[in-house]
Design a protein around this motif. Structure first.
Motif, PDB file in Angstrom:
ATOM      1  N   LEU A 262       0.905  -1.276  -0.014  1.00  0.00           N
ATOM      2  CA  LEU A 262       0.245   0.025   0.104  1.00  0.00           C
ATOM      3  C   LEU A 262       0.888   1.386   0.131  1.00  0.00           C
ATOM      4  O   LEU A 262       0.207   2.301   0.083  1.00  0.00           O
ATOM      5  CB  LEU A 262      -1.030   0.038   1.295  1.00  0.00           C
ATOM      6  N   GLY A 263       2.107   1.216  -0.379  1.00  0.00           N
ATOM      7  CA  GLY A 263       3.086   2.293  -0.223  1.00  0.00           C
ATOM      8  C   GLY A 263       3.374   2.888   1.192  1.00  0.00           C
ATOM      9  O   GLY A 263       3.738   4.144   1.257  1.00  0.00           O
ATOM     10  N   LEU A 264       3.078   2.167   2.201  1.00  0.00           N
ATOM     11  CA  LEU A 264       3.183   2.577   3.584  1.00  0.00           C
ATOM     12  C   LEU A 264       4.516   1.877   4.313  1.00  0.00           C
ATOM     13  O   LEU A 264       4.900   1.869   5.364  1.00  0.00           O
ATOM     14  CB  LEU A 264       2.145   2.236   4.625  1.00  0.00           C
ATOM     15  N   GLY A 265       5.472   1.337   3.335  1.00  0.00           N
ATOM     16  CA  GLY A 265       6.576   0.551   3.920  1.00  0.00           C
ATOM     17  C   GLY A 265       7.462   1.462   4.669  1.00  0.00           C
ATOM     18  O   GLY A 265       8.056   0.844   5.629  1.00  0.00           O
ATOM     19  N   LYS A 266       7.643   2.655   4.412  1.00  0.00           N
ATOM     20  CA  LYS A 266       8.449   3.449   5.320  1.00  0.00           C
ATOM     21  C   LYS A 266       8.010   3.815   6.375  1.00  0.00           C
ATOM     22  O   LYS A 266       8.734   4.428   7.464  1.00  0.00           O
ATOM     23  CB  LYS A 266       8.855   5.063   4.257  1.00  0.00           C
ATOM     24  N   LEU A 267       6.921   3.029   6.777  1.00  0.00           N
ATOM     25  CA  LEU A 267       6.080   3.529   8.277  1.00  0.00           C
ATOM     26  C   LEU A 267       6.300   2.326   9.260  1.00  0.00           C
ATOM     27  O   LEU A 267       5.887   2.215  10.198  1.00  0.00           O
ATOM     28  CB  LEU A 267       4.697   4.080   8.216  1.00  0.00           C
ATOM     29  N   VAL A 268       7.060   1.215   8.441  1.00  0.00           N
ATOM     30  CA  VAL A 268       7.343  -0.163   9.134  1.00  0.00           C
ATOM     31  C   VAL A 268       8.741  -0.192   9.595  1.00  0.00           C
ATOM     32  O   VAL A 268       9.504  -0.175   8.554  1.00  0.00           O
ATOM     33  CB  VAL A 268       6.800  -1.101   8.197  1.00  0.00           C
ATOM     34  N   ASP A 269       8.788  -0.196  10.722  1.00  0.00           N
ATOM     35  CA  ASP A 269      10.283   0.094  11.362  1.00  0.00           C
ATOM     36  C   ASP A 269      10.593  -1.285  12.170  1.00  0.00           C
ATOM     37  O   ASP A 269      10.606  -1.399  13.296  1.00  0.00           O
ATOM     38  CB  ASP A 269      10.346   1.259  12.405  1.00  0.00           C
ATOM     39  N   LEU A 270      10.990  -2.146  11.128  1.00  0.00           N
ATOM     40  CA  LEU A 270      11.613  -3.631  11.534  1.00  0.00           C
ATOM     41  C   LEU A 270      12.740  -3.579  12.377  1.00  0.00           C
ATOM     42  O   LEU A 270      13.344  -4.574  12.954  1.00  0.00           O
ATOM     43  CB  LEU A 270      11.544  -4.483  10.439  1.00  0.00           C
ATOM     44  N   ASP A 271      13.579  -2.373  12.165  1.00  0.00           N
ATOM     45  CA  ASP A 271      15.141  -2.178  12.937  1.00  0.00           C
ATOM     46  C   ASP A 271      14.933  -1.586  14.084  1.00  0.00           C
ATOM     47  O   ASP A 271      16.132  -1.219  14.636  1.00  0.00           O
ATOM     48  CB  ASP A 271      15.791  -1.991  11.840  1.00  0.00           C
ATOM     49  N   SER A 272      14.017  -1.260  14.673  1.00  0.00           N
ATOM     50  CA  SER A 272      14.025  -0.480  15.717  1.00  0.00           C
ATOM     51  C   SER A 272      14.213  -1.233  17.239  1.00  0.00           C
ATOM     52  O   SER A 272      14.411  -0.740  18.053  1.00  0.00           O
ATOM     53  CB  SER A 272      12.580   0.377  16.004  1.00  0.00           C
ATOM     54  N   GLY A 273      14.095  -2.686  17.149  1.00  0.00           N
ATOM     55  CA  GLY A 273      14.178  -3.553  18.310  1.00  0.00           C
ATOM     56  C   GLY A 273      12.964  -3.724  19.116  1.00  0.00           C
ATOM     57  O   GLY A 273      12.967  -4.493  19.969  1.00  0.00           O
ATOM     58  N   GLN A 274      11.900  -2.908  18.684  1.00  0.00           N
ATOM     59  CA  GLN A 274      10.673  -2.806  19.490  1.00  0.00           C
ATOM     60  C   GLN A 274       9.912  -3.969  18.876  1.00  0.00           C
ATOM     61  O   GLN A 274       9.574  -4.482  17.930  1.00  0.00           O
ATOM     62  CB  GLN A 274      10.139  -1.383  19.222  1.00  0.00           C
ATOM     63  N   ASP A 275       9.246  -4.675  19.868  1.00  0.00           N
ATOM     64  CA  ASP A 275       8.240  -5.644  19.534  1.00  0.00           C
ATOM     65  C   ASP A 275       6.953  -5.168  19.186  1.00  0.00           C
ATOM     66  O   ASP A 275       6.522  -4.315  19.663  1.00  0.00           O
ATOM     67  CB  ASP A 275       7.968  -6.807  20.552  1.00  0.00           C
ATOM     68  N   PHE A 276       6.137  -5.590  18.116  1.00  0.00           N
ATOM     69  CA  PHE A 276       4.706  -5.127  17.919  1.00  0.00           C
ATOM     70  C   PHE A 276       3.997  -6.069  17.039  1.00  0.00           C
ATOM     71  O   PHE A 276       4.602  -6.989  16.467  1.00  0.00           O
ATOM     72  CB  PHE A 276       4.860  -3.721  17.078  1.00  0.00           C
ATOM     73  N   ILE A 277       2.616  -6.107  17.070  1.00  0.00           N
ATOM     74  CA  ILE A 277       1.736  -6.907  16.439  1.00  0.00           C
ATOM     75  C   ILE A 277       2.083  -7.115  14.942  1.00  0.00           C
ATOM     76  O   ILE A 277       2.086  -5.773  14.387  1.00  0.00           O
ATOM     77  CB  ILE A 277       0.474  -6.619  16.841  1.00  0.00           C
ATOM     78  N   GLY A 278       2.393  -8.268  14.283  1.00  0.00           N
ATOM     79  CA  GLY A 278       2.832  -8.229  13.050  1.00  0.00           C
ATOM     80  C   GLY A 278       4.213  -8.214  12.630  1.00  0.00           C
ATOM     81  O   GLY A 278       4.422  -8.449  11.463  1.00  0.00           O
TER      82      GLY A 278
END
Ligand code: THG
Length: 374
Positions: A262-278
């Protein structure tokens, strides 16, 4: 054939309902189980006010999900893939919410009111139920509820003048998505620089549902000299501007889509070390690369009336994408649409079409937005 949705008790009324009826609302849709005005019978005038003047919208159906308590920040961080660590009180953020499969299930604006107090200003899905379960299952010390808060938007290039007249010069300093708690004639509000258009403007989050008509009256009165008039979130402008409509473009029960598509990839922070749903699912999706992506389309032929449901885009009879919404853009003099298209398609080869009212229409992918904000 004409239909009606009747005004019954299982669809809620916004605090601005009576005021919009008095001002001539002609149609409603339903959003978060609440009536939301569709238009006031003057589509051209309503569009012109948004593009060149100022419009006022009852967007009370953009409900708030409040997170309050010692673990409110921990819950907010767990609900969204976006890294919130840099977000301060008074700041708003556009935050995707995904389920455990990495599918977008809402795309709210998050308002951080205080270290232990947040609102998710949600699109049309039952986010409070989901957030409350997440909090309880995690054992977090946080209250999740829907507060008595209802936004009224003023949008358009002259919205700034109306806001200055209502609140004073300080509103000019408010940055995009930032907000401040304030009051108008004793009515408690949050004033934010935001809104679902690219024409600029503000949202007044009414914090007392009993005062909806009075707030509407005050805004209308201050806006009078600037030519304000009633309107509603505008499908033509949002398609021109490429704004995502979760309910129309990505409703997960209809066509599950992930934020990368959907073009929202820049809002997905997989490298923050934070756990989140999904998180795990989104990491897999990112590693595998997407098979389709959000795009605009031009649609050939005479002005379209719009489509009520998504339409498959085909080439030689085979599906290669879909259009979620289309409209005729007066500013472009063409039919425009948004949707998803296969990433493996040789777009330059052409030959794409949709079927509309029994006839084939040629379609051509086009980058979003169609029109950059002035
Ligand atoms: N305001 C408030 N609540 C809302 C909306 C709103 N709730 C429902 C819906 N709109 C939430 N969805 C969006 C979608 C897009 C934007 C805001 C809310 C938006 N997007 C910009 C864009 O795409 O260019 C900027 C996004 C960004 O910062 O990256 O503004 O409008 N209160």
């Amino acid at each position: 054939m004409s239909y009606q949705i009747h005004i019954g008790p299982n669809i809620r009324k916004s605090p601005f309902f009576e005021a919009t009826v008095a001002d001539g609302v002609r149609s409603f849709s339903v959003y978060n189980h609440m009536f939301i005005p569709g238009h006031f019978g003057d589509p051209e005038g309503e569009y012109d006010r948004l593009i060149n003047g100022v419009a006022m919208w009852d967007v009370g159906a953009q409900r708030q999900v409040a997170l309050e308590g010692p673990d409110a920040a921990a819950l907010a961080a767990y609900l969204t893939p976006r890294d919130l660590s840099g977000t301060v009180a008074g700041q708003g953020r556009y935050v995707p919410l995904c389920n455990h499969d990495g599918i977008l299930i809402n795309d709210p604006v998050l308002l951080k009111l205080a270290a232990d107090r947040f609102w998710l200003s949600i699109a049309d899905s039952d986010t409070a139920l989901w957030a409350e379960v997440a909090a309880r299952e995690k054992g977090l010390d946080v209250r999740v509820f829907e507060p008595d808060v209802s936004p009224l938007a003023i949008q358009g290039p002259k919205a700034i003048d109306v806001a200055v007249d209502l609140f004073g010069d300080w509103v000019k300093e408010l940055r995009y998505f930032w907000f401040r708690e304030t009051a108008l004639a004793g009515i408690p509000l949050v004033l934010a620089r935001s809104g679902w258009s690219k024409q600029g403007g503000f949202e007044l989050y009414l914090q007392d549902g009993a005062q909806g008509s009075e707030l509407w009256r005050l805004v209308k009165e201050a806006g009078g000299p600037h030519g304000i008039g009633p309107g509603a979130p505008n499908d033509v402008e949002r398609l021109e501007s490429g704004l995502l409509s979760y309910g129309a473009d990505a409703r997960y029960q209809c066509d599950p889509a992930n934020p990368f598509e959907l073009g929202l990839g820049k809002l997905v922070d997989l490298d923050s070390g934070q756990d989140f749903i999904g998180r795990a699912a989104l990491a897999k999706i990112r590693a595998a690369a997407i098979t389709r992506q959000r795009t605009g389309f031009f649609v050939d032929g005479p002005p379209v009336a719009g489509n009520q449901h998504p339409l498959p885009v085909t080439r030689d009879g085979a599906p290669v994408g879909r259009i979620s919404e289309m409209t005729f853009s007066r500013r472009l003099g063409r039919n425009i649409a948004v949707g998803l298209i296969s990433t493996s398609l040789d777009v330059a080869a052409g030959g794409l079409s949709v079927e509309l009212d029994g006839a084939e229409r040629q379609v051509t992918p086009a980058p979003l937005p169609f029109i950059q904000p002035g």
